[in-house]
Design a protein around this motif. Structure first.
Motif, PDB file in Angstrom:
ATOM      1  N   HIS A   5      29.576  36.373  43.832  1.00  0.00           N
ATOM      2  CA  HIS A   5      30.419  35.167  43.807  1.00  0.00           C
ATOM      3  C   HIS A   5      31.755  35.394  44.517  1.00  0.00           C
ATOM      4  O   HIS A   5      32.736  34.694  44.258  1.00  0.00           O
ATOM      5  CB  HIS A   5      30.677  34.707  42.368  1.00  0.00           C
ATOM      6  CG  HIS A   5      29.450  34.641  41.514  1.00  0.00           C
ATOM      7  ND1 HIS A   5      28.270  34.071  41.944  1.00  0.00           N
ATOM      8  CD2 HIS A   5      29.214  35.073  40.247  1.00  0.00           C
ATOM      9  CE1 HIS A   5      27.364  34.153  40.981  1.00  0.00           C
ATOM     10  NE2 HIS A   5      27.910  34.769  39.955  1.00  0.00           N
ATOM     11  N   GLY A   6      31.773  36.354  45.426  1.00  0.00           N
ATOM     12  CA  GLY A   6      33.000  36.654  46.165  1.00  0.00           C
ATOM     13  C   GLY A   6      34.031  37.412  45.360  1.00  0.00           C
ATOM     14  O   GLY A   6      35.129  37.688  45.863  1.00  0.00           O
ATOM     15  N   LEU A   7      33.704  37.766  44.117  1.00  0.00           N
ATOM     16  CA  LEU A   7      34.673  38.408  43.227  1.00  0.00           C
ATOM     17  C   LEU A   7      34.247  39.852  42.961  1.00  0.00           C
ATOM     18  O   LEU A   7      33.955  40.251  41.836  1.00  0.00           O
ATOM     19  CB  LEU A   7      34.794  37.623  41.927  1.00  0.00           C
ATOM     20  CG  LEU A   7      35.263  36.176  42.098  1.00  0.00           C
ATOM     21  CD1 LEU A   7      35.255  35.444  40.757  1.00  0.00           C
ATOM     22  CD2 LEU A   7      36.653  36.121  42.728  1.00  0.00           C
ATOM     23  N   THR A   8      34.228  40.621  44.028  1.00  0.00           N
ATOM     24  CA  THR A   8      33.882  42.032  43.917  1.00  0.00           C
ATOM     25  C   THR A   8      35.017  42.800  43.249  1.00  0.00           C
ATOM     26  O   THR A   8      36.134  42.293  43.069  1.00  0.00           O
ATOM     27  CB  THR A   8      33.631  42.615  45.313  1.00  0.00           C
ATOM     28  OG1 THR A   8      34.856  42.522  46.080  1.00  0.00           O
ATOM     29  CG2 THR A   8      32.529  41.855  46.045  1.00  0.00           C
ATOM     30  N   GLU A   9      34.728  44.038  42.896  1.00  0.00           N
ATOM     31  CA  GLU A   9      35.765  44.899  42.320  1.00  0.00           C
ATOM     32  C   GLU A   9      36.972  44.996  43.254  1.00  0.00           C
ATOM     33  O   GLU A   9      38.124  44.896  42.821  1.00  0.00           O
ATOM     34  CB  GLU A   9      35.197  46.296  42.055  1.00  0.00           C
ATOM     35  CG  GLU A   9      34.114  46.357  41.011  1.00  0.00           C
ATOM     36  CD  GLU A   9      34.652  46.480  39.606  1.00  0.00           C
ATOM     37  OE1 GLU A   9      35.890  46.468  39.456  1.00  0.00           O
ATOM     38  OE2 GLU A   9      33.841  46.581  38.676  1.00  0.00           O
ATOM     39  N   SER A  10      36.708  45.185  44.535  1.00  0.00           N
ATOM     40  CA  SER A  10      37.812  45.371  45.483  1.00  0.00           C
ATOM     41  C   SER A  10      38.634  44.096  45.634  1.00  0.00           C
ATOM     42  O   SER A  10      39.864  44.156  45.754  1.00  0.00           O
ATOM     43  CB  SER A  10      37.275  45.834  46.838  1.00  0.00           C
ATOM     44  OG  SER A  10      36.392  44.871  47.397  1.00  0.00           O
ATOM     45  N   VAL A  11      37.967  42.942  45.652  1.00  0.00           N
ATOM     46  CA  VAL A  11      38.712  41.673  45.749  1.00  0.00           C
ATOM     47  C   VAL A  11      39.618  41.492  44.536  1.00  0.00           C
ATOM     48  O   VAL A  11      40.806  41.166  44.658  1.00  0.00           O
ATOM     49  CB  VAL A  11      37.738  40.483  45.906  1.00  0.00           C
ATOM     50  CG1 VAL A  11      38.465  39.155  45.662  1.00  0.00           C
ATOM     51  CG2 VAL A  11      37.121  40.473  47.291  1.00  0.00           C
ATOM     52  N   LEU A  12      39.068  41.701  43.348  1.00  0.00           N
ATOM     53  CA  LEU A  12      39.876  41.502  42.143  1.00  0.00           C
ATOM     54  C   LEU A  12      40.978  42.551  42.028  1.00  0.00           C
ATOM     55  O   LEU A  12      42.060  42.252  41.504  1.00  0.00           O
ATOM     56  CB  LEU A  12      38.977  41.523  40.911  1.00  0.00           C
ATOM     57  CG  LEU A  12      38.062  40.305  40.765  1.00  0.00           C
ATOM     58  CD1 LEU A  12      37.144  40.474  39.566  1.00  0.00           C
ATOM     59  CD2 LEU A  12      38.861  39.014  40.640  1.00  0.00           C
ATOM     60  N   ASP A  13      40.721  43.762  42.508  1.00  0.00           N
ATOM     61  CA  ASP A  13      41.774  44.783  42.493  1.00  0.00           C
ATOM     62  C   ASP A  13      42.955  44.374  43.349  1.00  0.00           C
ATOM     63  O   ASP A  13      44.084  44.821  43.122  1.00  0.00           O
ATOM     64  CB  ASP A  13      41.214  46.115  43.008  1.00  0.00           C
ATOM     65  CG  ASP A  13      40.343  46.814  41.983  1.00  0.00           C
ATOM     66  OD1 ASP A  13      40.391  46.432  40.797  1.00  0.00           O
ATOM     67  OD2 ASP A  13      39.598  47.742  42.375  1.00  0.00           O
ATOM     68  N   ASP A  14      42.702  43.522  44.337  1.00  0.00           N
ATOM     69  CA  ASP A  14      43.746  43.088  45.265  1.00  0.00           C
ATOM     70  C   ASP A  14      44.181  41.649  44.984  1.00  0.00           C
ATOM     71  O   ASP A  14      44.728  40.983  45.851  1.00  0.00           O
ATOM     72  CB  ASP A  14      43.238  43.204  46.710  1.00  0.00           C
ATOM     73  CG  ASP A  14      44.356  43.076  47.729  1.00  0.00           C
ATOM     74  OD1 ASP A  14      45.471  43.571  47.443  1.00  0.00           O
ATOM     75  OD2 ASP A  14      44.123  42.474  48.801  1.00  0.00           O
ATOM     76  N   THR A  15      43.928  41.154  43.766  1.00  0.00           N
ATOM     77  CA  THR A  15      44.275  39.784  43.403  1.00  0.00           C
ATOM     78  C   THR A  15      45.320  39.782  42.300  1.00  0.00           C
ATOM     79  O   THR A  15      45.121  40.377  41.242  1.00  0.00           O
ATOM     80  CB  THR A  15      43.024  39.014  42.920  1.00  0.00           C
ATOM     81  OG1 THR A  15      42.080  38.926  43.989  1.00  0.00           O
ATOM     82  CG2 THR A  15      43.382  37.605  42.457  1.00  0.00           C
ATOM     83  N   ASP A  16      46.440  39.097  42.556  1.00  0.00           N
ATOM     84  CA  ASP A  16      47.460  38.921  41.519  1.00  0.00           C
ATOM     85  C   ASP A  16      47.156  37.708  40.645  1.00  0.00           C
ATOM     86  O   ASP A  16      47.362  37.753  39.429  1.00  0.00           O
ATOM     87  CB  ASP A  16      48.845  38.744  42.163  1.00  0.00           C
ATOM     88  CG  ASP A  16      49.284  39.971  42.917  1.00  0.00           C
ATOM     89  OD1 ASP A  16      49.170  41.085  42.363  1.00  0.00           O
ATOM     90  OD2 ASP A  16      49.737  39.837  44.070  1.00  0.00           O
ATOM     91  N   VAL A  17      46.694  36.626  41.288  1.00  0.00           N
ATOM     92  CA  VAL A  17      46.376  35.393  40.565  1.00  0.00           C
ATOM     93  C   VAL A  17      45.056  34.852  41.104  1.00  0.00           C
ATOM     94  O   VAL A  17      44.863  34.768  42.322  1.00  0.00           O
ATOM     95  CB  VAL A  17      47.484  34.327  40.725  1.00  0.00           C
ATOM     96  CG1 VAL A  17      47.102  33.037  39.995  1.00  0.00           C
ATOM     97  CG2 VAL A  17      48.815  34.853  40.198  1.00  0.00           C
TER      98      VAL A  17
END
Length: 238
Positions: free
Chosen positions: A52-64
């Protein structure tokens, strides 16, 4: 710079002509666009991407993370919900938008059904600002008029908000808690009601202002991370 991941189910805009006319590139691109104009670093993610586009790496680089979903809540994998849940408890901000109230992640964080009354007749909505001193209310007028909206009515089965920023009134007489702030672990959560897929609500400057303020409010705040677990010895005392 605050990094925002704008998540969208992205089904209506591909399958429904009316929704496509209002949001030809998807709700996520509209939201990401105006948040980028406000100076945020934005990316998008959608349901049909891997993980769903919400990989570990994406979320690690997401503040909000902002979340819009409607007809396919059940298709969101539990593993991804757990991943997002852990990030929120660790400090990532979450903005849950409109029909995202029924998303797995919001229900998980609230611990309730998150159910409500609804009616889609294109009624006028007026959002009343009830907490003018809150950061999400900065630069916002006393009320915001949405010319056409899907009605949501009480009772909204959520825990009492830590802070209620907006209440809505609809032409049919219903009212609704439309701007609810919560703390979950180290993370801040904001539920904001306006935003049906066939009405141009996310094109309204007043709504964009609220969402930009909410991103700033929900952004992680640095500080000491307390230790937990077994403490083998008490601290020495003078």
């Amino acid at each position: 710079m605050t990094t925002v991941t704008v998540w969208n189910e992205y089904r209506h805009e591909r399958e429904d002509d009316e929704a496509r006319e209002v949001y030809p590139d998807g709700i996520h691109e509209t939201i990401a666009g105006f948040l980028a104009d406000e100076g945020f670093d934005t990316r998008t993610a959608t349901l049909d991407e891997p993980e769903h586009g919400l990989t570990e790496s994406v979320l690690d680089d997401t503040d909000v993370l902002t979340w819009w979903g409607h007809e396919a809540h059940d298709e969101v994998e539990d593993e991804v919900v757990e991943r997002v849940h852990e990030r929120v408890l660790s400090g990532m901000g979450l903005l849950v938008l409109h029909s995202g109230h029924f998303s797995k992640i919001f229900k998980r964080l609230m611990g309730t059904t998150c159910d409500l009354k609804w009616r889609d007749e294109g009624e006028k909505e007026r959002l009343w600002l009830v907490e003018p001193g809150h950061p999400i209310a900065e630069g916002v007028e006393e009320s915001i008029e949405v010319p056409e909206a899907e009605m949501y009515g009480e009772r909204f089965d959520v825990p009492a908000p830590d802070t209620l920023v907006f209440n809505s009134w609809f032409e049919g007489g219903e009212v609704f808690r439309s701007g609810c702030c919560y703390r979950r672990g180290a993370g801040r959560v904001f539920y904001f009601r306006p935003g049906h897929e066939t009405y141009p609500i996310y094109h309204q400057p007043e709504i964009q202002k609220v969402l930009a303020n909410a991103v700033s409010w929900a952004s992680p705040v640095g500080g000491t991370v307390p230790s937990t677990g077994h403490v083998p010895e008490p601290p020495e005392r003078d």
